[in-house]
Design a protein around this motif. Structure first.
Motif, PDB file in Angstrom:
ATOM      1  N   ILE A   1       0.809  -1.306  -0.063  1.00  0.00           N
ATOM      2  CA  ILE A   1       0.009   0.083   0.098  1.00  0.00           C
ATOM      3  C   ILE A   1       0.699   1.279   0.003  1.00  0.00           C
ATOM      4  O   ILE A   1       0.476   2.234  -0.674  1.00  0.00           O
ATOM      5  N   ALA A   2       2.005   1.114   0.528  1.00  0.00           N
ATOM      6  CA  ALA A   2       2.864   2.317   0.756  1.00  0.00           C
ATOM      7  C   ALA A   2       3.362   2.800  -0.544  1.00  0.00           C
ATOM      8  O   ALA A   2       3.275   3.662  -1.009  1.00  0.00           O
ATOM      9  N   ALA A   3       3.680   1.835  -1.390  1.00  0.00           N
ATOM     10  CA  ALA A   3       4.412   1.787  -2.646  1.00  0.00           C
ATOM     11  C   ALA A   3       3.214   2.411  -3.639  1.00  0.00           C
ATOM     12  O   ALA A   3       3.441   3.305  -4.286  1.00  0.00           O
ATOM     13  N   ALA A   4       2.023   1.786  -3.494  1.00  0.00           N
ATOM     14  CA  ALA A   4       0.905   2.303  -4.293  1.00  0.00           C
ATOM     15  C   ALA A   4       0.539   3.676  -4.409  1.00  0.00           C
ATOM     16  O   ALA A   4       0.510   4.597  -5.219  1.00  0.00           O
ATOM     17  N   MET A   5       0.506   4.096  -2.873  1.00  0.00           N
ATOM     18  CA  MET A   5       0.304   5.645  -2.509  1.00  0.00           C
ATOM     19  C   MET A   5       1.368   6.716  -2.960  1.00  0.00           C
ATOM     20  O   MET A   5       0.880   7.475  -3.828  1.00  0.00           O
ATOM     21  N   VAL A   6       2.597   6.368  -3.058  1.00  0.00           N
ATOM     22  CA  VAL A   6       3.538   7.050  -3.369  1.00  0.00           C
ATOM     23  C   VAL A   6       3.482   7.268  -4.989  1.00  0.00           C
ATOM     24  O   VAL A   6       3.626   8.462  -5.526  1.00  0.00           O
ATOM     25  N   LYS A   7       3.201   5.973  -5.671  1.00  0.00           N
ATOM     26  CA  LYS A   7       3.088   6.358  -7.167  1.00  0.00           C
ATOM     27  C   LYS A   7       1.805   7.196  -7.242  1.00  0.00           C
ATOM     28  O   LYS A   7       1.997   7.840  -8.567  1.00  0.00           O
ATOM     29  N   GLY A   8       0.699   6.944  -6.885  1.00  0.00           N
ATOM     30  CA  GLY A   8      -0.413   7.522  -7.088  1.00  0.00           C
ATOM     31  C   GLY A   8      -0.171   8.991  -6.783  1.00  0.00           C
ATOM     32  O   GLY A   8      -0.719   9.983  -7.568  1.00  0.00           O
ATOM     33  N   TYR A   9       0.193   9.634  -5.872  1.00  0.00           N
ATOM     34  CA  TYR A   9       0.623  11.060  -5.347  1.00  0.00           C
ATOM     35  C   TYR A   9       1.625  11.485  -6.534  1.00  0.00           C
ATOM     36  O   TYR A   9       1.521  12.741  -7.235  1.00  0.00           O
ATOM     37  N   GLN A  10       2.572  11.053  -6.917  1.00  0.00           N
ATOM     38  CA  GLN A  10       3.734  11.531  -7.399  1.00  0.00           C
ATOM     39  C   GLN A  10       3.573  11.335  -8.971  1.00  0.00           C
ATOM     40  O   GLN A  10       4.460  11.985  -9.913  1.00  0.00           O
ATOM     41  N   GLY A  11       2.865  10.217  -9.329  1.00  0.00           N
ATOM     42  CA  GLY A  11       2.799   9.882 -10.648  1.00  0.00           C
ATOM     43  C   GLY A  11       4.262   9.629 -11.275  1.00  0.00           C
ATOM     44  O   GLY A  11       5.138   9.233 -10.668  1.00  0.00           O
ATOM     45  N   THR A  12       4.516  10.139 -12.587  1.00  0.00           N
ATOM     46  CA  THR A  12       5.692   9.552 -13.273  1.00  0.00           C
ATOM     47  C   THR A  12       6.728  10.844 -13.490  1.00  0.00           C
ATOM     48  O   THR A  12       7.868  10.813 -13.827  1.00  0.00           O
TER      49      THR A  12
ATOM     50  N   ASP B   1       1.718  19.562 -13.445  1.00  0.00           N
ATOM     51  CA  ASP B   1       0.946  20.236 -12.386  1.00  0.00           C
ATOM     52  C   ASP B   1      -0.253  19.516 -11.727  1.00  0.00           C
ATOM     53  O   ASP B   1      -0.827  20.145 -10.720  1.00  0.00           O
ATOM     54  N   ASN B   2      -0.337  18.074 -11.845  1.00  0.00           N
ATOM     55  CA  ASN B   2      -1.145  17.490 -11.146  1.00  0.00           C
ATOM     56  C   ASN B   2      -0.458  16.336 -10.436  1.00  0.00           C
ATOM     57  O   ASN B   2      -1.092  15.545  -9.690  1.00  0.00           O
ATOM     58  N   THR B   3       0.677  16.559 -10.125  1.00  0.00           N
ATOM     59  CA  THR B   3       1.410  15.585  -9.263  1.00  0.00           C
ATOM     60  C   THR B   3       1.989  16.359  -7.916  1.00  0.00           C
ATOM     61  O   THR B   3       2.387  17.372  -8.278  1.00  0.00           O
ATOM     62  N   MET B   4       2.317  15.569  -6.914  1.00  0.00           N
ATOM     63  CA  MET B   4       2.976  16.202  -5.871  1.00  0.00           C
ATOM     64  C   MET B   4       3.755  15.383  -5.120  1.00  0.00           C
ATOM     65  O   MET B   4       3.885  14.209  -5.227  1.00  0.00           O
ATOM     66  N   LEU B   5       4.688  15.935  -4.293  1.00  0.00           N
ATOM     67  CA  LEU B   5       5.661  15.296  -3.514  1.00  0.00           C
ATOM     68  C   LEU B   5       4.992  14.377  -2.388  1.00  0.00           C
ATOM     69  O   LEU B   5       4.047  14.871  -1.618  1.00  0.00           O
ATOM     70  N   ALA B   6       5.365  13.036  -2.302  1.00  0.00           N
ATOM     71  CA  ALA B   6       4.793  12.088  -1.204  1.00  0.00           C
ATOM     72  C   ALA B   6       5.851  12.427   0.032  1.00  0.00           C
ATOM     73  O   ALA B   6       6.948  12.792  -0.334  1.00  0.00           O
ATOM     74  N   CYS B   7       5.314  12.237   1.282  1.00  0.00           N
ATOM     75  CA  CYS B   7       6.169  12.211   2.391  1.00  0.00           C
ATOM     76  C   CYS B   7       5.957  10.971   3.193  1.00  0.00           C
ATOM     77  O   CYS B   7       4.809  11.035   3.751  1.00  0.00           O
ATOM     78  N   VAL B   8       6.730  10.045   3.200  1.00  0.00           N
ATOM     79  CA  VAL B   8       6.441   8.820   4.049  1.00  0.00           C
ATOM     80  C   VAL B   8       6.603   9.325   5.497  1.00  0.00           C
ATOM     81  O   VAL B   8       7.593   9.861   5.845  1.00  0.00           O
ATOM     82  N   LYS B   9       5.790   8.770   6.404  1.00  0.00           N
ATOM     83  CA  LYS B   9       5.826   9.047   7.655  1.00  0.00           C
ATOM     84  C   LYS B   9       5.176   8.060   8.252  1.00  0.00           C
ATOM     85  O   LYS B   9       4.631   7.137   7.886  1.00  0.00           O
TER      86      LYS B   9
END
Ligand code: NOJ
Length: 756
Positions: A181-192, A197-205
Motif C-alpha cells: 500500500i505504501a508503494a501504491a500511494m507514493v506512485k499515486g501522488y507522485q505519478g511519473t 501540475d497534477n503531481t505532488m511530493l509524497a512524504c512517507v511518515k
C-alpha cells in the motif's frame, strides 16, 4: 524580476527532454549556482517550514510568517490552500525576497482531498492496490488544483495496538500489505513526473516505528530490537522509498534511546547510506524542539543534533532558524551540513518545477474543474463500499429486502460531521452523504424509513469536549438518555428490521486520540441492547477508525458491517452494501481483539516455548480470556460463500534459486456472486532466529460467480522465504517451510515443502 523568471523558464524547458542523468546534472548545476548567491541566513531560511494556521497540531503556532518570507527565512508553508492564498504567499517569496526563491506548499492530504475517501485503515481493508493508487492520484489532482505540491502522506507506521488513535491513518498491522500500500500511494501522488501540475511530493511518515508507541499512548516511547525493526516495522518505509517517495518525515518517538528527529543512525546511516534515499527529510510538528523534553539539550543543542543527524527541514519549531548560525560560528555544525540540507530543499523545489514556474500549481480555473467532480465522488462511493468489512451475517439478514420498513437508528445514522473521519482537514463535512440519505436515494421509493437518534455518541461531557476540538463531533442532546432510547425502541418496534449506525466520533481516532476503552461508548451499547430486546432483527453498521472490542452487546446484533469512517460518499456506499447492489469484499488489515487486555494482538506473532494448551496450566495463556482474537487479520465475509479446497504443490521442494507453485481451488457455493481475497501465508519452521507462526507473502483478489470455482496459483520463490537479519540484510536459510492459503489468517489450509 520577470526577466529572471523567464530565464529560469527557458533554462528549465531546455532540460525537460533530457535523460534522467542529464536532468540530475542540470539540477545540480542550477542549485549550485543558486546556492553561490545565498547567504548563510538565506540557506538556513530554506530549512524553515511554518504554518500560518490551519494545521496546528501542537502548542506552538508560527508567527510573523509574511515578514519571514520576505527576508528569506521560510522554505515552505503548510496548512493553507486555494489558488488565492497560495498565490499571495508565493508572490511575497518570488517578488519580495532577495533571491526570489519560491516556497513549497504542504498539507496533510491523507485520505482524499475534498473528495474524502475512507480513513486509511478502511482503505487498506479493500486490499485493492490499483484502487488505492488511484485514490492517491485523485487526491493529488484535487490538491494540486488547489495550489498544493506536497502531501504529508502516506503514513505507513505498522500498528498493532488499537488503543493508539493513529491506527486510523495507516494500513494496519501487516508488513507485506503495508509495504504494498505504501508503494501504491507514493506512485499515486507522485505519478511519473513530479514537474507536472497534477503531481505532488509524497512524504512517507512517521520515520520510524511510531506505531509501536508504548501502551498505545500517542507520542510515547518506543523500544524495539533491530531484528523486529528490520523484519516487521521498517519494510513499509523502505517500500515507499523504493517506489520513489521524494520526502520522509521523522517521528516523535525514540529509537534506541535517541529521538528519531535527532537520530543519525536512522536518518543517515540507514535512510541515506543503506537505503540510498536522495530526497528531502522533514521533522514532525515541533519534533526538533521536543527533543529538549526528551533530555537531549537546549534548543541550540537539539537543532544541531537534528541537522547533524540528517534532518533537512524543521517543521514549526524554528530551532534551525534561530540557532544554526550561532552553532556554525561556535563550530557545533559545519557549513557543509547546512549546505547539504539547503540543497535538498532546493532540489525538491526544482523537481516540482517551481523554479521553472513558481505558480505552476496556481490556476484559478482548476478547482472547479478538478475538485469534487462527479467521477471522483463515484470513485469515493466505490472505494467506500470496497473498504467495508462484513463481520457477521447470521441467517443471512443481509442483504435487506427493498420493501417494508426500516428503523434507522443511532447517533451516526444521519450525521454529517463524523463520517469524513480524522485528518480530513480539507473536506467539507456538510457535503458528505449520510446513511439516511444513502438509503433514501437507493431505496426510498420502495421502503419506509423510520428514524430515531436513540443515543448520543457519548454521554460523557468531558470526552465530548475533547473530541470537539475541531468542531462539533459529539453533540449531547438536550433530551435525556432514557427518552432517546424510548423513542428508538418505539421506532424499532414499529418497523420490520433495525439498522443501527453506531461507533465513534471521528476525533476519537487520529492524532492525540488514544483510548484505553475501545468498546462502542456505553450510551450506544445501552441503546443497542434495548433495540435487540425488541426482538426485531438488528443490523449493526459501524463507523469508527480503529478495531473495536465487539464482544458483549454488539454480538447480539444479527449482522455487523464495519464501514469505518467511509468518507464523503459513505452513506451511498453503505446503502449499496445493505441492499446488495454491492457485495462486501473488505478484509481486516488489523486484528479485532476480544478484550483490551489482549493488546498488543496481531496474527504474525512468534511461537512461545510453551504454546497454548487449554489443559496445561503452564502454557502461554490468560486465566480470564482466550488468546484468540474476535476477528482475525484478513477476515471478512461476503454475501457469497467461498469454500477452499486443499493446497497442492508443484513439487515437494525447491532450490534456493528455484520456484514452487502452490494451488488451491476456491468454490463459490453461496447464493451470490462475489469477490474473494485469496491470501497466501508462509511459515519458516526452523531458523537461526525464531520466525513468526505465519507471514502474509502474497494475495490475489478475484471475482467468483455463484456456483463457480476458480483455481488460484501462487509462485513461491526466495523472496517469499527470506527474512531480514539484525543489520537489515536478507537471509535465506534452507529447511522446512509450510504454505497456508485461505480467506483469512485463521482459516487457511496448509502444505509442507522443503527449501534445499
Ligand atoms: C503532526 C502529525 O504527527 C503529522 O502526521 C502531520 O503531518 C503534521 N502534524 C503536520 O500537520
Amino acid at each position: 524580476m520577470k526577466r529572471y523568471i523567464l530565464l529560469l523558464a527557458a533554462f528549465a524547458s531546455i532540460i525537460m527532454f533530457a535523460s534522467a542523468q542529464d536532468r540530475s546534472a542540470a539540477m545540480n548545476t542550477y542549485v549550485s549556482n543558486l546556492m553561490k548567491k545565498m547567504t548563510v541566513d538565506e540557506k538556513i531560511g530554506q530549512l524553515n517550514l511554518v504554518t500560518p494556521g490551519g494545521a496546528v497540531t501542537g502548542a506552538v503556532v508560527s508567527k510573523d510568517v509574511d515578514e519571514k518570507i520576505r527576508r528569506g527565512a521560510v522554505g515552505g508553508l503548510f496548512g493553507i490552500s486555494g489558488p488565492d492564498k497560495i498565490r499571495r504567499a508565493q508572490q511575497i517569496a518570488v517578488e519580495n525576497s532577495r533571491l526570489h526563491i519560491p516556497l513549497i506548499f504542504g498539507m496533510d492530504v491523507i485520505h482524499g482531498y475534498k473528495t474524502g475517501f475512507p480513513v486509511p485503515l478502511g482503505i487498506s481493508a479493500s486490499w485493492d492496490l490499483p484502487m488505492i493508487e488511484q485514490s492517491a492520484r485523485i487526491a493529488a489532482t484535487e490538491a494540486t488544483a488547489d495550489g498544493l505540491c506536497w502531501t504529508f502522506s502516506p503514513m505507513v507506521d505498522i500498528a498493532r495496538d488499537p488503543r493508539w488513535g493513529r491506527v486510523a491513518e495507516g494500513s494496519g498491522e501487516d508488513t507485506y500489505l503495508g509495504s504494498k500500500i505504501a508503494a501504491a500511494m507514493v506512485k499515486g501522488y507522485q505519478g511519473t513526473d513530479l514537474a507536472r501540475d497534477n503531481t505532488m511530493l509524497a512524504c512517507v511518515k512517521h520515520f520510524a516505528l511510531y506505531g509501536a508507541s508504548e501502551g498505545g499512548r500517542d507520542y510515547n516511547t518506543v523500544d524495539m530490537s533491530r531484528l523486529r525493526m528490520f523484519q516487521e516495522y521498517l519494510p513499509p518505509y523502505k517500500a515507499a522509498i523504493d517506489a520513489g517517495a521524494a520526502s520522509v518525515m521523522s517521528s516523535f518517538n525514540l529509537i534506541d534511546g535517541v529521538p528519531a528527529t535527532g537520530n543519525r543512525w536512522l536518518l543517515t546511516d540507514l535512510l541515506r547510506k543503506q537505503w540510498g534515499f536522495k530526497g528531502l527529510t522533514v521533522s514532525d510538528y515541533t519534533s526538533v524542539s521536543e527533543m529538549i523534553n526528551h533530555g537531549m539539550g537546549d534548543l541550540q543543542a537539539v537543532s544541531a543534533l537534528s541537522l547533524h543527524a540528517g534532518m533537512d527541514m524543521d517543521m514549526v519549531a524554528e530551532g534551525f532558524l534561530n540557532t544554526l548560525k550561532k552553532s556554525l560560528t561556535e563550530g557545533k555544525v559545519t557549513q557543509s551540513e547546512i549546505d547539504q540540507a539547503c540543497r535538498r530543499v532546493l532540489e525538491a523545489k526544482y523537481k516540482l518545477g517551481l523554479f521553472d514556474d513558481p505558480y505552476r500549481y496556481v490556476n484559478d480555473a482548476r478547482p472547479s474543474k478538478d475538485i469534487l467532480t462527479a467521477a471522483n465522488r463515484q470513485f469515493a462511493r466505490e472505494l467506500a463500499a470496497r473498504s467495508a468489512v462484513l463481520l457477521k451475517n447470521d441467517n443471512n439478514i443481509l442483504p435487506l429486502k427493498r420493501s417494508g420498513s426500516i428503523a434507522l437508528i443511532g447517533p451516526l445514522a444521519n450525521d454529517h460531521s463524523n463520517q469524513l473521519g480524522t485528518w480530513a482537514v480539507s473536506g467539507d463535512p456538510s457535503l458528505s452523504v449520510t446513511v439516511m440519505q444513502g438509503i433514501q436515494d437507493l431505496a426510498g421509493a420502495s421502503i419506509k424509513i423510520n428514524y430515531a437518534k436513540g443515543a448520543n455518541i457519548t454521554d460523557d461531557p468531558e470526552l465530548a469536549k475533547r473530541v470537539n476540538v475541531f468542531g462539533m463531533r459529539a453533540e449531547i442532546d438536550p433530551r435525556n438518555a432514557d427518552e432517546l432510547i424510548k423513542e428508538a425502541v418505539t421506532t424499532a418496534s414499529g418497523s420490520d428490521v433495525v439498522v443501527a449506525v453506531l461507533g465513534e466520533a471521528s476525533e476519537m481516532t487520529g492524532e492525540a486520540a488514544s483510548r484505553t476503552d475501545i468498546r462502542i461508548p456505553g450510551s450506544q451499547l445501552k441503546l443497542l441492547d434495548a433495540l435487540v430486546a425488541t426482538g426485531k432483527p438488528v443490523v449493526l453498521v459501524l463507523m469508527n477508525g480503529r478495531p473495536l472490542v465487539l464482544t458483549g452487546e454488539p454480538q447480539k446484533a444479527g449482522a455487523i458491517l464495519e464501514a469505518w469512517f467511509g468518507g464523503i460518499e459513505s452513506g451511498h456506499a453503505i446503502a449499496d452494501l445493505l441492499f446488495g447492489d454491492r457485495n462486501p469484499s473488505g478484509k481486516l488489515s488489523m486484528t479485532f481483539p476480544r478484550s483490551v487486555g489482549q493488546i498488543p494482538i496481531y496474527y504474525n506473532h512468534m511461537n512461545t516455548g510453551r504454546p497454548m494448551q487449554p489443559e496445561n496450566k503452564f502454557s502461554t495463556k490468560y486465566l480470564d480470556e482466550s488468546n484468540e482474537p474476535l476477528y482475525p487479520f484478513g477476515y471478512g465475509l461476503s454475501y457469497a460463500h467461498f469454500n477452499y479446497g486443499p493446497v497442492s504443490l508443484s513439487s515437494p521442494s525447491l532450490n534456493t534459486n528455484g520456484i514452487i507453485t502452490a494451488t488451491v481451488t476456491v468454490t463459490n457455493d453461496g447464493a451470490y456472486s462475489g469477490e474473494e481475497t485469496v491470501q497466501m501465508y508462509i511459515r519458516d519452521m526452523v531458523g537461526s532466529v525464531s520466525r513468526p507462526l505465519l507471514e502474509l507473502k502474497q494475495f490475489k483478489k478475484m471475482s467468483i460467480p455463484k456456483g463457480e470455482s476458480k483455481t488460484v496459483s501462487f509462485t513461491i520463490s526466495k523472496s517469499d522465504l527470506s527474512f531480514a537479519n539484525a543489520e537489515g540484510r536478507s537471509v535465506l536459510e534452507p529447511g522446512d517451510f509450510k504454505v497456508f492459503i485461505g480467506g483469512n489468517s485463521r482459516d487457511a489450509k496448509g502444505a509442507d515443502f522443503i527449501l534445499k
